[in-house]
Design a protein around this motif. Structure first.
Motif, PDB file in Angstrom:
ATOM      1  N   ALA A  79       4.070  -6.981   1.963  1.00  0.00           N
ATOM      2  CA  ALA A  79       3.062  -7.213   1.006  1.00  0.00           C
ATOM      3  C   ALA A  79       1.938  -6.405   1.755  1.00  0.00           C
ATOM      4  O   ALA A  79       0.878  -5.645   1.067  1.00  0.00           O
ATOM      5  CB  ALA A  79       2.830  -8.461   0.311  1.00  0.00           C
ATOM      6  N   GLU A  80       1.737  -6.745   2.890  1.00  0.00           N
ATOM      7  CA  GLU A  80       0.548  -6.101   3.742  1.00  0.00           C
ATOM      8  C   GLU A  80       0.498  -4.662   3.753  1.00  0.00           C
ATOM      9  O   GLU A  80      -0.519  -4.184   3.551  1.00  0.00           O
ATOM     10  CB  GLU A  80       0.616  -6.999   4.898  1.00  0.00           C
ATOM     11  N   HIS A  81       1.862  -4.228   4.026  1.00  0.00           N
ATOM     12  CA  HIS A  81       1.942  -2.688   4.114  1.00  0.00           C
ATOM     13  C   HIS A  81       1.526  -2.127   2.641  1.00  0.00           C
ATOM     14  O   HIS A  81       0.811  -1.088   2.647  1.00  0.00           O
ATOM     15  CB  HIS A  81       3.215  -2.397   4.559  1.00  0.00           C
ATOM     16  N   ILE A  82       2.125  -2.689   1.845  1.00  0.00           N
ATOM     17  CA  ILE A  82       1.917  -2.104   0.479  1.00  0.00           C
ATOM     18  C   ILE A  82       0.326  -2.259   0.200  1.00  0.00           C
ATOM     19  O   ILE A  82      -0.210  -1.271  -0.631  1.00  0.00           O
ATOM     20  CB  ILE A  82       2.734  -2.848  -0.593  1.00  0.00           C
ATOM     21  N   LYS A 108      -2.084   0.973  -0.851  1.00  0.00           N
ATOM     22  CA  LYS A 108      -3.125   1.091  -2.112  1.00  0.00           C
ATOM     23  C   LYS A 108      -4.367   1.228  -1.767  1.00  0.00           C
ATOM     24  O   LYS A 108      -5.293   1.519  -2.604  1.00  0.00           O
ATOM     25  CB  LYS A 108      -2.705  -0.144  -2.951  1.00  0.00           C
ATOM     26  N   ALA A 109      -4.993   0.534  -0.646  1.00  0.00           N
ATOM     27  CA  ALA A 109      -6.306   0.675  -0.375  1.00  0.00           C
ATOM     28  C   ALA A 109      -6.639   2.093   0.262  1.00  0.00           C
ATOM     29  O   ALA A 109      -7.662   2.442  -0.182  1.00  0.00           O
ATOM     30  CB  ALA A 109      -6.833  -0.620   0.692  1.00  0.00           C
ATOM     31  N   ARG A 110      -5.780   2.503   0.959  1.00  0.00           N
ATOM     32  CA  ARG A 110      -6.218   3.890   1.398  1.00  0.00           C
ATOM     33  C   ARG A 110      -5.733   5.006   0.675  1.00  0.00           C
ATOM     34  O   ARG A 110      -5.884   6.165   0.741  1.00  0.00           O
ATOM     35  CB  ARG A 110      -5.340   3.802   3.018  1.00  0.00           C
ATOM     36  N   GLY A 111      -4.838   4.401  -0.252  1.00  0.00           N
ATOM     37  CA  GLY A 111      -4.323   5.707  -1.152  1.00  0.00           C
ATOM     38  C   GLY A 111      -3.345   6.625  -0.594  1.00  0.00           C
ATOM     39  O   GLY A 111      -3.194   7.936  -1.093  1.00  0.00           O
TER      40      GLY A 111
END
Length: 414
Positions: free
Chosen positions: A70-73, A77-80
């Motif tokens: 989940a941390e990678h996901i 999503k934050a960096r796009g």
């Protein structure tokens, strides 16, 4: 259906009046957005200056084993954007590179390039010669697009989006249609320019077209913190102004596959890894220092240019992607700002195949029918300049080269 605007200055003035009337505190809202963007850009720049990676990296084997945490996901999503390592075996990708070189040399593509159709899509950018060639149907491109591994990676990316919201199902993330795109072949020491910072997938339409406004409804209402770049609501309904190289399909992510080893300084890709940077771009154009008939220089049918005079905070986050090996892929959200380094100071070719991530939806399925005819005839796809270089190319891929998955992705079995 393509969007047509007969009187653009009037349309822009009207759009600005309307958007400001709906958001009378647009100055204060933008001030809050600017502070947030400054903070994000400063953080990314600090990471980059410490030598830390600012683009998330994922091993394809982790996607295949469904063990991306989940941390990678959340970071993707934050960096796009993300780099997916080892989607293809390095030796296979290097062989594809040699095969494409043989394909273009054997068919004397260089002799045809001076006669290519003028492509004004990047014409407003200070740097606009990225050495992208109008080749779409070589066998390596077709084989890569229909690869089960790349398909699995793109399904993973599609699923990062909210495919159902606002009471509607927007797309099927598990079906991946083909969007045939080009190749980049950039020799070492090349004097040609790259591409200045820009966004694809709509320019002036983002402020004017009704479905684009719905995509950015939270931004234009002032509730910008509620804006989710990965909510697909109305994105499959937007109408773009038709122009060569304007993508008329809905891409969840743009992307490319490396055919050679390449890294910072090799004329590679640069990103502003801030997934919600479009909030800043949209509200910046409404501010009082921008002329009433101007949207920070946005032009119809062109790439949406990102300009240091208007968007200075974002440039602090502009970062080259990490070193890529042949067979690695990189993907960036369809609204993420990107560029290509002007200088290639490396010692080897910097070559890629452009292959993005797309889901099945009515908008994309409609394009497939037109693209399928182009494939069978060896013509340039509908979104691109009608050079049709490959109609008589020896060794061009044909329907016989398609697997069952490839046929489905090209829409043959619709």
């Amino acid at each position: 259906m393509p969007l047509k605007i007969d009187d653009l200055p009037t349309a822009i003035r009207h759009a600005k009046r309307e958007l400001r009337a709906r958001l009378p505190n647009y100055r204060d809202v933008f001030a809050a957005v600017e502070a947030d963007m400054n903070a994000q850009a400063t953080h990314i720049a600090a990471l980059r200056e410490r030598g830390e990676s600012v683009i998330p990296e994922i091993a394809f084997e982790d996607i295949a084993a469904q063990r991306v945490d989940a941390e990678h996901i959340a970071l993707v999503k934050a960096r796009g954007a993300c780099v997916i390592r080892r989607v293809f075996d390095r030796k296979l990708a290097e062989q594809w590179d040699r095969d494409i070189a043989d394909y273009v040399e054997r068919n004397r593509l260089d002799a045809k390039l001076p006669h290519r159709a003028e492509d004004k899509y990047f014409g407003q950018l200070a740097s606009s010669k990225p050495q992208i060639y109008g080749v779409y149907w070589s066998k390596p491109q077709v084989l890569a697009r229909q690869s089960p591994a790349l398909t699995q990676a793109r399904v993973f990316l599609n699923r990062l989006w909210r495919a159902q919201s606002e009471g509607r199902v927007h797309f099927d993330p598990d079906r991946v249609p083909v969007y045939a795109d080009r190749v980049r072949r950039r020799p070492p020491g090349s004097a040609s320019l790259g591409l200045s910072a820009h966004c694809d997938g709509g320019s002036v339409e983002r402020w004017i077209e009704s479905n684009f406004r719905k995509v950015y409804r939270h931004v234009f209402s002032g509730h910008w913190r509620d804006y989710d770049p990965f909510d697909a609501a109305w994105r499959t309904d937007v109408e773009e102004i038709a122009s060569p190289a304007v993508c008329s399909m809905f891409r969840t992510f743009q992307g490319w596959t490396a055919l050679t080893r390449q890294g910072p300084g090799d004329g590679t890709l640069q990103l502003v890894p801030i997934a919600n940077a479009m909030v800043y771009i949209l509200l910046r154009a409404l501010q009082d220092d921008v002329a009433e008939d101007d949207l920070c220089g946005a032009q119809p049918g062109r790439a949406l240019s990102i300009n240091p005079d208007y968007h200075a905070p974002l440039f602090r986050a502009l970062s080259s992607i990490p070193t890529m090996d042949a067979g690695d892929t990189v993907f960036w959200h369809s609204d993420v700002i990107h560029a290509v380094e002007d200088a290639h100071r490396g010692t080897g070719y910097s070559n890629v195949m452009y292959i993005g991530a797309l889901p099945s939806c009515a908008k994309n399925d409609a394009y497939l029918a037109k693209q399928r005819a182009s494939f069978l005839e060896g013509k340039s796809p509908p979104d691109f300049p009608a050079d049709d270089f490959e109609v008589d190319f020896e060794g061009r891929a044909s329907a016989d080269d398609l697997t069952a998955l490839g046929r489905a992705q090209m829409g043959f079995d619709a």
